[in-house]
Each structure stands twice: as structure tokens, then as C-alpha cells.
Design an enzyme around this catalytic site. Structure first.
Site, mmCIF file in Angstrom:
data_model
loop_
_atom_site.group_PDB
_atom_site.id
_atom_site.type_symbol
_atom_site.label_atom_id
_atom_site.label_comp_id
_atom_site.label_asym_id
_atom_site.label_seq_id
_atom_site.Cartn_x
_atom_site.Cartn_y
_atom_site.Cartn_z
ATOM 1 N N GLY A 1 11.743 -47.805 -33.586
ATOM 2 C CA GLY A 1 11.889 -49.179 -33.093
ATOM 3 C C GLY A 1 13.098 -49.812 -33.722
ATOM 4 O O GLY A 1 13.692 -49.253 -34.643
ATOM 5 N N GLU B 1 16.373 -48.287 -27.288
ATOM 6 C CA GLU B 1 15.799 -47.504 -28.388
ATOM 7 C C GLU B 1 15.328 -46.142 -27.887
ATOM 8 O O GLU B 1 15.554 -45.119 -28.534
ATOM 9 C CB GLU B 1 14.593 -48.244 -29.009
ATOM 10 C CG GLU B 1 14.978 -49.427 -29.865
ATOM 11 C CD GLU B 1 15.702 -49.016 -31.149
ATOM 12 O OE1 GLU B 1 15.464 -47.895 -31.649
ATOM 13 O OE2 GLU B 1 16.528 -49.799 -31.632
ATOM 14 N N GLU C 1 16.743 -42.711 -29.258
ATOM 15 C CA GLU C 1 15.853 -41.811 -29.990
ATOM 16 C C GLU C 1 15.640 -40.473 -29.306
ATOM 17 O O GLU C 1 15.371 -39.473 -29.955
ATOM 18 C CB GLU C 1 14.479 -42.469 -30.213
ATOM 19 C CG GLU C 1 14.495 -43.702 -31.097
ATOM 20 C CD GLU C 1 14.871 -43.381 -32.546
ATOM 21 O OE1 GLU C 1 14.965 -42.195 -32.896
ATOM 22 O OE2 GLU C 1 15.102 -44.319 -33.311
ATOM 23 N N PRO D 1 0.700 -62.962 -38.972
ATOM 24 C CA PRO D 1 1.578 -63.414 -40.064
ATOM 25 C C PRO D 1 1.530 -62.431 -41.233
ATOM 26 O O PRO D 1 0.462 -61.925 -41.582
ATOM 27 C CB PRO D 1 0.993 -64.776 -40.446
ATOM 28 C CG PRO D 1 0.327 -65.257 -39.187
ATOM 29 C CD PRO D 1 -0.229 -64.024 -38.529
ATOM 30 N N GLU E 1 14.094 -37.935 -41.010
ATOM 31 C CA GLU E 1 12.979 -37.018 -40.846
ATOM 32 C C GLU E 1 12.138 -37.483 -39.662
ATOM 33 O O GLU E 1 11.603 -38.598 -39.670
ATOM 34 C CB GLU E 1 12.156 -36.975 -42.136
ATOM 35 C CG GLU E 1 11.322 -35.725 -42.216
ATOM 36 C CD GLU E 1 10.436 -35.684 -43.453
ATOM 37 O OE1 GLU E 1 9.438 -34.982 -43.414
ATOM 38 O OE2 GLU E 1 10.752 -36.380 -44.439
HETATM 39 N N1 LIG Z 1 15.740 -59.726 -39.250
HETATM 40 C C1 LIG Z 1 16.608 -58.970 -38.587
HETATM 41 N N2 LIG Z 1 16.988 -59.297 -37.338
HETATM 42 C C2 LIG Z 1 17.870 -58.555 -36.660
HETATM 43 N N3 LIG Z 1 18.414 -57.430 -37.149
HETATM 44 C C3 LIG Z 1 18.065 -57.061 -38.390
HETATM 45 C C4 LIG Z 1 17.149 -57.797 -39.161
HETATM 46 N N4 LIG Z 1 16.981 -57.171 -40.342
HETATM 47 C C5 LIG Z 1 17.761 -56.083 -40.298
HETATM 48 N N5 LIG Z 1 18.403 -56.017 -39.141
HETATM 49 C C6 LIG Z 1 19.356 -55.003 -38.689
HETATM 50 O O1 LIG Z 1 18.591 -53.925 -38.204
HETATM 51 C C7 LIG Z 1 18.929 -52.755 -38.946
HETATM 52 C C8 LIG Z 1 17.655 -52.063 -39.309
HETATM 53 O O2 LIG Z 1 17.317 -51.478 -38.159
HETATM 54 P P1 LIG Z 1 16.085 -50.533 -38.103
HETATM 55 O O3 LIG Z 1 16.095 -49.595 -39.268
HETATM 56 O O4 LIG Z 1 16.029 -50.011 -36.729
HETATM 57 O O5 LIG Z 1 14.942 -51.589 -38.286
HETATM 58 P P2 LIG Z 1 13.662 -51.467 -39.124
HETATM 59 O O6 LIG Z 1 13.910 -51.737 -40.559
HETATM 60 O O7 LIG Z 1 12.973 -50.206 -38.784
HETATM 61 O O8 LIG Z 1 12.842 -52.688 -38.511
HETATM 62 C C9 LIG Z 1 12.139 -52.599 -37.305
HETATM 63 C C10 LIG Z 1 10.678 -52.552 -37.676
HETATM 64 O O9 LIG Z 1 10.300 -53.780 -38.212
HETATM 65 C C11 LIG Z 1 8.936 -53.966 -37.964
HETATM 66 O O10 LIG Z 1 8.575 -55.310 -38.009
HETATM 67 C C12 LIG Z 1 8.762 -53.408 -36.597
HETATM 68 O O11 LIG Z 1 7.432 -52.999 -36.378
HETATM 69 C C13 LIG Z 1 9.806 -52.316 -36.490
HETATM 70 O O12 LIG Z 1 9.232 -51.035 -36.554
HETATM 71 C C14 LIG Z 1 19.659 -53.167 -40.157
HETATM 72 O O13 LIG Z 1 20.663 -52.231 -40.399
HETATM 73 C C15 LIG Z 1 20.221 -54.491 -39.801
HETATM 74 O O14 LIG Z 1 21.514 -54.310 -39.254
#
Ligand SMILES: Nc1ncnc2c1ncn2[C@@H]1O[C@H](COP(=O)(O)OP(=O)(O)OC[C@H]2O[C@@H](O)[C@H](O)[C@@H]2O)[C@@H](O)[C@H]1O
Length: 271
Positions: free
Chosen positions: A81, A97, A101, A118, A151
């Protein structure tokens, strides 16, 4: 009397609109810190059995998960995600996504629900919209092989739900997706996502049972080919001469091949 252009147009309401727009400041309000889209990617794996007699392969319902590398929940398995960008819709983010992926563009991608308890994400007020996708095993295998940095794991649905430590509220999301896909397997023709274009009724029965083990219908073949409410969703495969085609890939005797039509039956629990 001075007459403004607006009044000439007879549009007093527009004036009000402009005033409202000028005085509105979205920054006055606390808004979510992020709106990600999560995808439960299901696949049905297929392994040929090593038996002398021909028999159906072993099928298993699996989900794809990614091990998180950084905080929060570093080291735990999580759904694929990512955050929705301002320039895209939530559905668009999920499609993006899925493509990133798995390389799959299109396919079955469906909205599951919103997850907003929350505190669900320690980074702040982060509301996730969850989807589920039905993906071919080969696409997920390629994904697994392609990425050295991340992974990626394919887990049986019960292993994922009962044995893994999962990040965020992803166990709840996967459980809800499992219930949804089971309902859809019994009430719609999504089985077609997990079958080749042409298949035998034994294969169809096995696919349904793989997703819904409780499903038992001793008269499956008779019912699906004769019950009025079921008629029309399947048709026999024939060659150009109109001759019925069969297969003995998984059985000693040849079995008739079928395909799904585009008919969407309106089923009722009351009939
Ligand atoms: N609050 C935010 N809003 C938008 N973009 C963000 C935020 N925080 C981080 N990012 C960006 O998203 C990137 C992280 O992306 P992912 O690794 O895809 O995100 P992840 O940490 O997995 O977060 C998504 C996950 O959060 C959970 O609430 C949700 O269920 C989901 O699986 C970071 O490099 C940054 O650039």
C-alpha cells in the site's frame, strides 16, 4: 446607480460564493495526515500432484505481503500500500500501487472499505482505504523474484491470519477481505479470475472449495447445468463445427469443457 457585471447577469448568488471562497481557510481545521490505499492481493496457487493417476492439482488461496523495513512496525509483514497523492483519486492510487507491485494493469480490483480507527497508525491521523485484487500467480511470482531490496512473501490465508505478526490493522483488513471474497465466490462469477478460459466443472468446484472450504454440493454438476437460476452463466465449449470439446488433463475419462458467459445472474437468498 452603479450596476456591477454580476448584477447584470442577475447572479447575486455568485457574489455570496465569492465571499465564501475568500473567507474560507482550510488550514483552520485539523485534517488527516495521510490517506493511503492498501491492497489485499489474493492469488490461487496451483501445484501439480505427483501421482500416477491423473488428478486435480493442489490449489491454495494465498495473499501477498511485504516485510516493512522501517518504523512503524519495522520487520513486520504488511499489506502492499502507499499514500494517495493530491493529484489522484483513491481508486487511482490503488491502481497505481497494484501496477507498481505486480506489473498488473487492470484485472479485478475492488473497493473493500475504509479503516479509520483512531490510533491505527502511530504516525498520525491516517485513514486507509482498503481494496482487494485477484491476481494471477505468475504475476506475484515475478514480483517476488524481481525485488532484491524488499522481502515479499506469499502466505496461505490461514497462515497470514493466524500465525504472522502483521502491521497496523492489516489483520482486520485481510480478515474482512477473506469474508468478502468468500461471499463473492458463492454469489458471483469471480471464480473465472482463478480459472483458465476453458475449464471442467470439477476444476470450477475445486476453485470454489479452495476459497470456501465449507461449500459442499454433492449435486454440483447436475445443478449448475440444469437449475434455471444458474443457466446462462456457463456455456459448453465447442469447436468451429459445433462439436463439444472435452479434456482429460486431470481425469482418466474426458470431461466436458465449459466457459463463463458474460451473464450476471441476479440471485436471491429467498429462492
Ligand atoms: N503522511 C504522509 N502522507 C503522504 N505521504 C507520506 C506520508 N508519510 C510518508 N509519506 C511518503 O510515503 C513514503 C512511504 O511510503 P510507503 O512505504 O509506501 O508507505 P508506508 O509507510 O507503508 O505507509 C502506508 C501504510 O500506512 C498505513 O496507515 C496503511 O495501512 C499503509 O499500509 C515515504 O517515503 C514518504 O515519501
Amino acid at each position: 446607480m452603479k450596476i456591477s457585471n454580476r448584477m447584470l447577469c442577475g447572479d447575486d448568488k455568485m457574489n455570496e460564493e465569492d465571499k465564501g471562497q475568500e473567507s474560507y481557510n482550510a488550514k483552520k481545521y485539523r485534517t488527516p495526515d495521510g490517506v493511503p490505499a492498501d491492497i489485499v492481493m489474493f492469488t490461487l496457487t496451483k501445484r501439480e500432484r505427483k501421482t500416477v493417476t491423473k488428478t486435480l492439482p493442489i490449489r491454495e488461496l494465498k495473499v501477498m505481503l511485504i516485510r516493512r523495513k522501517s518504523w512503524p512496525y519495522a520487520g513486520m509483514w504488511a499489506l502492499p500500500g502507499g499514500f494517495c497523492q493530491e493529484s489522484e483519486s483513491i481508486y487511482g492510487a490503488a491502481k497505481r500501487e497494484l501496477k507498481e507491485e505486480t506489473g498488473v494493469d487492470g484485472g479485478h480490483l475492488e473497493y473493500l472499505g475504509v479503516y479509520s480507527t483512531p490510533g491505527r497508525d502511530p504516525r498520525g491521523w491516517i485513514i486507509s482505504n482498503a481494496f482487494f485484487a485477484l491476481v494471477e500467480e505468475s504475476a506475484l511470482e515475478q514480483r517476488q523474484a524481481a525485488d532484491d531490496a524488499e522481502e515479499v512473501g506469499m502466505f496461505g490465508i490461514h497462515e497470514a491470519l493466524d500465525q504472522l505478526e502483521l502491521a497496523f490493522d492489516h489483520r482486520e483488513i485481510i480478515r474482512d477481505a477473506y469474508v468478502r471474497i468468500q461471499q463473492k465466490m458463492l454469489q458471483t462469477t469471480i471464480a473465472k479470475q482463478f480459472l483458465p478460459k476453458h475449464f471442467t466443472l470439477s476444476e470450477l468446484y475445486q476453485v470454489i472449495q479452495t476459497v470456501v472450504p465449507e461449500f459442499k454440493e454433492p449435486n454440483f454438476i447436475r445443478k449448475i447445468t440444469s437449475t434455471r437460476s444458474r443457466q446462462g452463466i456457463l456455456e459448453e465449449v465447442r469447436d468451429e463445427m459445433g462439436k463439444k470439446l472435452s479434456s482429460n488433463q486431470y481425469s482418466q475419462r474426458s470431461a466436458q469443457l465449459y466457459m463463463f458467459t458474460d451473464e450476471i445472474p441476479l440471485l436471491s437468498i429467498y429462492t
